[in-house]
Design a protein around this motif. Structure first.
Motif, PDB file in Angstrom:
ATOM      1  N   GLU A   1     -16.338  41.642  64.684  1.00 26.58           N
ATOM      2  CA  GLU A   1     -17.793  41.467  64.642  1.00 26.58           C
ATOM      3  C   GLU A   1     -18.198  40.042  64.282  1.00 26.58           C
ATOM      4  O   GLU A   1     -19.375  39.669  64.437  1.00 26.58           O
ATOM      5  CB  GLU A   1     -18.426  42.456  63.646  1.00 26.58           C
ATOM      6  N   GLU A   2     -17.228  39.226  63.856  1.00 21.13           N
ATOM      7  CA  GLU A   2     -17.520  37.831  63.522  1.00 21.13           C
ATOM      8  C   GLU A   2     -17.045  36.852  64.592  1.00 21.13           C
ATOM      9  O   GLU A   2     -17.258  35.645  64.467  1.00 21.13           O
ATOM     10  CB  GLU A   2     -16.881  37.476  62.177  1.00 21.13           C
ATOM     11  N   VAL A   3     -16.411  37.354  65.634  1.00 18.85           N
ATOM     12  CA  VAL A   3     -15.931  36.487  66.717  1.00 18.85           C
ATOM     13  C   VAL A   3     -17.119  36.094  67.592  1.00 18.85           C
ATOM     14  O   VAL A   3     -17.858  36.954  68.084  1.00 18.85           O
ATOM     15  CB  VAL A   3     -14.864  37.206  67.562  1.00 18.85           C
ATOM     16  N   SER A   4     -17.296  34.802  67.787  1.00 16.78           N
ATOM     17  CA  SER A   4     -18.395  34.347  68.642  1.00 16.78           C
ATOM     18  C   SER A   4     -18.026  34.514  70.109  1.00 16.78           C
ATOM     19  O   SER A   4     -16.846  34.503  70.481  1.00 16.78           O
ATOM     20  CB  SER A   4     -18.708  32.875  68.364  1.00 16.78           C
ATOM     21  N   LEU A   5     -19.031  34.666  70.942  1.00 11.51           N
ATOM     22  CA  LEU A   5     -18.788  34.762  72.382  1.00 11.51           C
ATOM     23  C   LEU A   5     -18.147  33.477  72.888  1.00 11.51           C
ATOM     24  O   LEU A   5     -17.283  33.513  73.777  1.00 11.51           O
ATOM     25  CB  LEU A   5     -20.105  35.026  73.118  1.00 11.51           C
ATOM     26  N   GLU A   6     -18.525  32.345  72.312  1.00 14.57           N
ATOM     27  CA  GLU A   6     -17.940  31.063  72.713  1.00 14.57           C
ATOM     28  C   GLU A   6     -16.428  31.052  72.458  1.00 14.57           C
ATOM     29  O   GLU A   6     -15.640  30.631  73.322  1.00 14.57           O
ATOM     30  CB  GLU A   6     -18.614  29.922  71.953  1.00 14.57           C
ATOM     31  N   ASP A   7     -16.013  31.504  71.263  1.00  6.03           N
ATOM     32  CA  ASP A   7     -14.579  31.533  70.948  1.00  6.03           C
ATOM     33  C   ASP A   7     -13.839  32.532  71.834  1.00  6.03           C
ATOM     34  O   ASP A   7     -12.704  32.286  72.262  1.00  6.03           O
ATOM     35  CB  ASP A   7     -14.363  31.885  69.479  1.00  6.03           C
ATOM     36  N   TRP A   8     -14.459  33.695  72.072  1.00 10.24           N
ATOM     37  CA  TRP A   8     -13.843  34.688  72.954  1.00 10.24           C
ATOM     38  C   TRP A   8     -13.611  34.091  74.342  1.00 10.24           C
ATOM     39  O   TRP A   8     -12.511  34.178  74.899  1.00 10.24           O
ATOM     40  CB  TRP A   8     -14.738  35.934  73.046  1.00 10.24           C
ATOM     41  N   ARG A   9     -14.649  33.475  74.901  1.00  5.55           N
ATOM     42  CA  ARG A   9     -14.544  32.932  76.260  1.00  5.55           C
ATOM     43  C   ARG A   9     -13.564  31.777  76.334  1.00  5.55           C
ATOM     44  O   ARG A   9     -12.848  31.631  77.334  1.00  5.55           O
ATOM     45  CB  ARG A   9     -15.929  32.503  76.742  1.00  5.55           C
ATOM     46  N   ARG A  10     -13.517  30.951  75.309  1.00  4.17           N
ATOM     47  CA  ARG A  10     -12.577  29.824  75.332  1.00  4.17           C
ATOM     48  C   ARG A  10     -11.140  30.318  75.293  1.00  4.17           C
ATOM     49  O   ARG A  10     -10.272  29.809  76.008  1.00  4.17           O
ATOM     50  CB  ARG A  10     -12.842  28.879  74.153  1.00  4.17           C
ATOM     51  N   THR A  11     -10.867  31.333  74.470  1.00  2.00           N
ATOM     52  CA  THR A  11      -9.514  31.892  74.409  1.00  2.00           C
ATOM     53  C   THR A  11      -9.116  32.467  75.757  1.00  2.00           C
ATOM     54  O   THR A  11      -8.002  32.223  76.256  1.00  2.00           O
ATOM     55  CB  THR A  11      -9.418  32.975  73.319  1.00  2.00           C
ATOM     56  N   MET A  12      -9.992  33.225  76.382  1.00  5.47           N
ATOM     57  CA  MET A  12      -9.706  33.791  77.693  1.00  5.47           C
ATOM     58  C   MET A  12      -9.574  32.698  78.754  1.00  5.47           C
ATOM     59  O   MET A  12      -8.728  32.779  79.651  1.00  5.47           O
ATOM     60  CB  MET A  12     -10.804  34.778  78.106  1.00  5.47           C
ATOM     61  N   ALA A  13     -10.411  31.665  78.647  1.00  2.00           N
ATOM     62  CA  ALA A  13     -10.386  30.591  79.637  1.00  2.00           C
ATOM     63  C   ALA A  13      -9.030  29.900  79.695  1.00  2.00           C
ATOM     64  O   ALA A  13      -8.497  29.608  80.773  1.00  2.00           O
ATOM     65  CB  ALA A  13     -11.481  29.566  79.330  1.00  2.00           C
ATOM     66  N   VAL A  14      -8.449  29.635  78.534  1.00  2.00           N
ATOM     67  CA  VAL A  14      -7.147  28.965  78.509  1.00  2.00           C
ATOM     68  C   VAL A  14      -6.014  29.954  78.774  1.00  2.00           C
ATOM     69  O   VAL A  14      -5.144  29.718  79.624  1.00  2.00           O
ATOM     70  CB  VAL A  14      -6.921  28.253  77.163  1.00  2.00           C
TER      71      VAL A  14
END
Length: 256
Positions: A96-109
């Protein structure tokens, strides 16, 4: 151990696991091109191993990947082995504390970057008459990993992606296997341990000991263990191995 064919591209090859892969593949007779986002590490690699071509590239950037494989064609004349090693740790936080930005960056790489790399590399492997793709997943692509939802989700995806590649590309003589390292010694795991200890409110030493206890052998693994397996899969000894998710983890039973 020698390779079936020598032309090898290693993503994120200037430091960490990728840097050890460079050494092991050189010992096996490879001609190597690497990419990395760390320009300091690339400069160090160029000084230490001038025979290796280094390219500054972010695997999540399509233009960078196109440029990388253009350089591979120019410098190597083609490709026989593709080692998709690039990945990031992502946040160590409750979901619940993971930002959408961090989620997308992890998936992007970790998964988009692998897709872009493989998509660009497969035509070269087909032109070569076949070859080997080795992807880097993780024990977190096999076991649930609390406080690491973006990372674990991406690494589960890598396994499915790789096994599908093996089925799709087998008729072209292309093998695809995924490596699932356990807790790997090095700076990255130390950062993860520090972040997770902070998230759980426990001392770093306690968290480090817990990580060691994940494995039956009660040990972390070395980047050399992973690099040696990658070479094996690209050697004659690995010529009939495809579609496998190979754990290198000291017999991890859980990451919870």
């Amino acid at each position: 151990m020698t390779l079936i064919a020598p032309r090898t591209l290693i993503t994120a090859g200037a430091a960490g696991i990728g840097r050890r892969m460079v050494e092991h593949f050189l010992e096996a007779g490879a001609r190597i091109i690497v990419c990395d986002v760390d320009e300091t590490a690339l400069a160090r690699l160029a000084e230490e191993r001038p025979q290796v071509t280094g390219v500054r590239a972010d695997v999540s950037d399509e233009d960078d990947v196109v440029r990388l494989f253009k350089t591979a064609r120019e410098r190597l004349g083609g490709l026989d082995n593709l080692i998709a090693n690039a990945g990031i740790a992502g946040p160590a936080l409750p979901v619940e504390e993971v930002s959408l930005e961090d989620w997308r960056r992890t998936m992007a790489v970790n998964i988009d970057g692998m897709f872009l790399t493989v998509r660009a590399g497969v035509p070269l492997l087909k032109t070569a008459g076949g070859g080997s793709i080795v992807t880097l997943s993780s024990a977190a692509g096999k076991f649930p990993y609390p406080l690491r939802t973006p990372y674990s989700a991406s690494k589960f995806a890598v396994v499915g992606f790789t096994q599908t590649l093996a089925a799709e590309l087998g008729p072209a003589g292309i093998r695809a296997n995924s490596l699932l390292p356990g807790v790997v010694e090095g700076e990255r795991i130390e950062r993860v341990i520090a972040d997770k200890a902070a998230a759980r409110g426990v001392p770093e030493a306690e968290m480090r000991a817990q990580y060691a206890r994940f494995a039956a052998l009660e040990t972390m693994v070395s980047p050399d263990d992973i690099a040696a397996m990658a070479v094996y899969l690209c050697s004659p000894a690995g010529a009939r191995i495809s579609g496998q998710a190979i754990s290198i983890d000291g017999a991890i039973r859980s990451l919870a």
